[in-house]
Design a protein around this motif. Structure first.
Motif, PDB file in Angstrom:
ATOM      1  N   MET A 296     -11.401   6.412  -9.394  1.00 25.16           N
ATOM      2  CA  MET A 296     -11.230   5.280  -8.470  1.00 25.16           C
ATOM      3  C   MET A 296     -11.877   4.015  -9.046  1.00 25.16           C
ATOM      4  SD  MET A 296     -12.026   7.209  -4.868  1.00 25.16           S
ATOM      5  CE  MET A 296     -11.791   5.821  -3.741  1.00 25.16           C
TER       6      MET A 296
ATOM      7  N   CYS B 233     -10.080   6.711  -0.770  1.00 23.07           N
ATOM      8  CA  CYS B 233      -9.973   8.173  -0.702  1.00 23.07           C
ATOM      9  C   CYS B 233     -10.926   8.712   0.362  1.00 23.07           C
ATOM     10  CB  CYS B 233     -10.299   8.792  -2.061  1.00 23.07           C
ATOM     11  SG  CYS B 233      -9.963  10.556  -2.147  1.00 23.07           S
TER      12      CYS B 233
ATOM     13  N   VAL C 296      -2.314  -1.893  -9.934  1.00 27.69           N
ATOM     14  CA  VAL C 296      -3.079  -1.231  -8.871  1.00 27.69           C
ATOM     15  C   VAL C 296      -4.434  -1.931  -8.793  1.00 27.69           C
ATOM     16  CG1 VAL C 296      -3.933   0.951  -7.967  1.00 27.69           C
ATOM     17  CG2 VAL C 296      -1.971   0.937  -9.488  1.00 27.69           C
TER      18      VAL C 296
ATOM     19  N   PHE D  88      -3.370   3.563  -2.290  1.00 27.43           N
ATOM     20  CA  PHE D  88      -3.412   2.674  -3.450  1.00 27.43           C
ATOM     21  C   PHE D  88      -2.818   1.330  -3.044  1.00 27.43           C
ATOM     22  CE2 PHE D  88      -3.190   7.011  -4.805  1.00 27.43           C
ATOM     23  CZ  PHE D  88      -3.985   7.110  -5.941  1.00 27.43           C
TER      24      PHE D  88
ATOM     25  N   THR E 278       0.833  -1.207   0.000  1.00 26.90           N
ATOM     26  CA  THR E 278       0.000   0.000   0.000  1.00 26.90           C
ATOM     27  C   THR E 278       0.860   1.245   0.000  1.00 26.90           C
ATOM     28  OG1 THR E 278      -1.376  -1.255   1.510  1.00 26.90           O
ATOM     29  CG2 THR E 278      -2.030   1.004   1.119  1.00 26.90           C
TER      30      THR E 278
ATOM     31  N   VAL F 112      -8.167   1.102  -4.327  1.00 27.76           N
ATOM     32  CA  VAL F 112      -7.925   2.530  -4.116  1.00 27.76           C
ATOM     33  C   VAL F 112      -8.915   3.077  -3.090  1.00 27.76           C
ATOM     34  CG1 VAL F 112      -9.263   3.087  -6.207  1.00 27.76           C
ATOM     35  CG2 VAL F 112      -7.678   4.774  -5.287  1.00 27.76           C
TER      36      VAL F 112
END
Ligand code: NAD
Length: 431
Positions: free
Chosen positions: A402, A391, A386, A379, A366, A389
């Motif tokens: 995302m 936020c 990836v 992330f 991460t 995600v």
């Protein structure tokens, strides 16, 4: 009600998923008298996530304000809505047995409800209880799952303003309820064994930011190996506190109210005749169909193939999946051929000043970028891609990127994301 009533389509459960199933049956053209919802809660389907959020701090957030499908941008389905559509709502009806071959539900009242075409199981999950722990059945030890629990909890929090409240668990319920209790003015202690809050998703660096919100609210955290071993009796059968242990050390915590959020179990006790996943879930295929023809399982109880991860079996306790799996099953049942269920794992929470979202898979390494001011994101990078995600307070265009990241799983290194320097610059790498 007659002793036995037959409908084309029957949904067992009157929770979130059932409300969205009803909406989809209407969209697919099911006619009056064809659909019945049967569930033991006294209420029509509602948006359950509200209960651990504004419901606990704001007495104006009450039913019928949050009946489904207001959370999914749909109509508020109150009794008039169901009556207009000709959908039978058998609320307050506990089902005590299911004959899957006959698609017949036996109700506690002695009545039977039969599905002639399809039966959808949407019974959700039950909280894991600490009843067997010493003091586990004392009064004022509360759980939160349904509207009735929420009403009791909201009232008890009001009468606990200025008093000590203990929250057991550091997951969704623990965080959301502890924040609500502190917001209304209770003196809150949280106890959970892990190193930090929300261990199933947060990394230590993410948790550190959110734990500061709790300490700023005056919440005390007892964690890092501490477990609650006993609830203490005040002599009248009500809780007065708890005994907390770490290794050989013991401490007593004062609390006249205890709220327990230590996880949930799929409510599948009646479904042993169906193929299970060995962990309480019911195995379904990509159309949400169980091992018995004409019987579907949706929401918290369904272990389904996650298409975007190569069909990996998953059981997801989340409202987004409750809504979309219910709609998917109904479209299949009504012959709309919706294809394979393709779910994008998504989680969110809101409490105090926090409001975060996560999409994808929390596998691999991460990288955390930024802070609450101006923006925090994280992330997850697994095998050079990836895959997840996170936020805090994503704006609409952040949300879009995302989702794109979680779906496309782009190649990227943690170094390159880190070097972006800001959340906006990191998201720009993927737009
Ligand atoms: P959870 O799994 O999120 O968290 C359980 C927590 O309790 C973990 O921290 C765990 O380690 C801890 N724990 C386990 N046993 C313990 C013990 N004996 N003593 C102290 N801590 C212990 O479960 P939850 O918070 O109870 O939530 C239950 C359900 O409600 C889940 O299905 C969840 O998805 C749902 N829910 C979701 C949201 C949301 O999506 N925002 C909000 C509220 C509830």
């Amino acid at each position: 009600m007659a002793d036995s009533q037959t409908y084309r389509y029957v949904v067992l459960g009157c929770g979130n998923a059932a409300g969205y199933a009803a909406r989809e049956f209407v969209a697919c053209g099911a006619g009056p008298g064809e659909v019945a919802l049967v569930g033991d809660e006294a209420t029509l389907p509602y948006e359950r996530p509200a209960l651990s959020k504004a419901f606990l701090t704001n007495p104006s957030v009450r039913l019928p304000g949050f009946h489904t499908c207001v959370g999914g941008g749909g109509e508020r389905q109150n009794q008039d809505w169901y009556d207009e559509k000709g959908i039978a709502t058998l609320t307050g009806s506990r089902v005590v047995g299911v004959d899957f071959l006959a698609k017949e539900l036996a109700l506690e009242s002695g009545a039977k409800v039969v599905a002639s075409d399809a039966l959808i199981l949407a019974t959700g999950a039950d909280p894991i209880r600490l009843d067997k722990m010493p003091g586990g059945t004392l009064s004022n030890v509360l759980y939160l799952r349904n509207n009735a629990d929420g009403l009791v909890m909201a009232e008890k929090l009001q009468s606990s303003i200025g008093k000590d409240v203990l929250v057991v668990g550091g997951g969704y319920i623990g965080m959301e309820v502890a924040a609500a209790a502190a917001t209304v003015g209770c003196k809150v202690t949280m106890v959970f064994p892990e190193e930090h809050i929300m261990p199933r998703l947060f990394t230590p660096a993410i948790a550190e930011r959110y734990e500061k919100i709790f300490t700023d609210l005056g919440v005390t955290m007892l964690n890092k190996g501490r477990v609650c071993k006993e609830f203490l009796d005040d002599g009248s059968g009500a809780v007065r506190g708890a005994r907390i242990c770490k290794d050989s050390q013991e401490e007593e915590v004062v609390a006249s109210l205890v709220i327990v959020g230590v996880g949930a179990r799929a409510a599948t006790g009646l479904f042993s005749a169906l193929e299970g996943d060995g962990k309480g879930g019911i195995v379904v295929d990509a159309s949400m169909k169980t091992s018995v023809d004409g019987v579907y399982a949706v929401g918290d109880i369904a272990t389904f193939p996650l298409k975007m991860y190569g069909g990996r079996p998953a059981r997801v306790e989340h409202v987004g999946h409750a809504r979309s799996s219910a709609a998917h099953a109904v479209r299949t049942i009504c012959g709309e051929e919706p294809g394979e269920y393709d779910y994008l794992p998504f989680f969110y929470s809101r409490f105090a000043s926090a409001s975060w979202k996560f999409y994808g898979d929390n596998a691999g390494e991460t990288v955390v970028i930024g802070d609450f001011a101006p923006k925090l994101a994280a992330f997850w990078v697994d095998a050079g891609k990836v895959v997840g995600v996170f936020c805090e307070k994503p704006e609409d265009d952040d949300d879009a990127v995302m989702k794109k990241i979680a779906i496309e799983k782009p190649s990227m290194t943690t170094e390159k994301i880190s070097a972006a320097g800001s959340v906006d610059a990191a998201f720009a790498l993927f737009r």
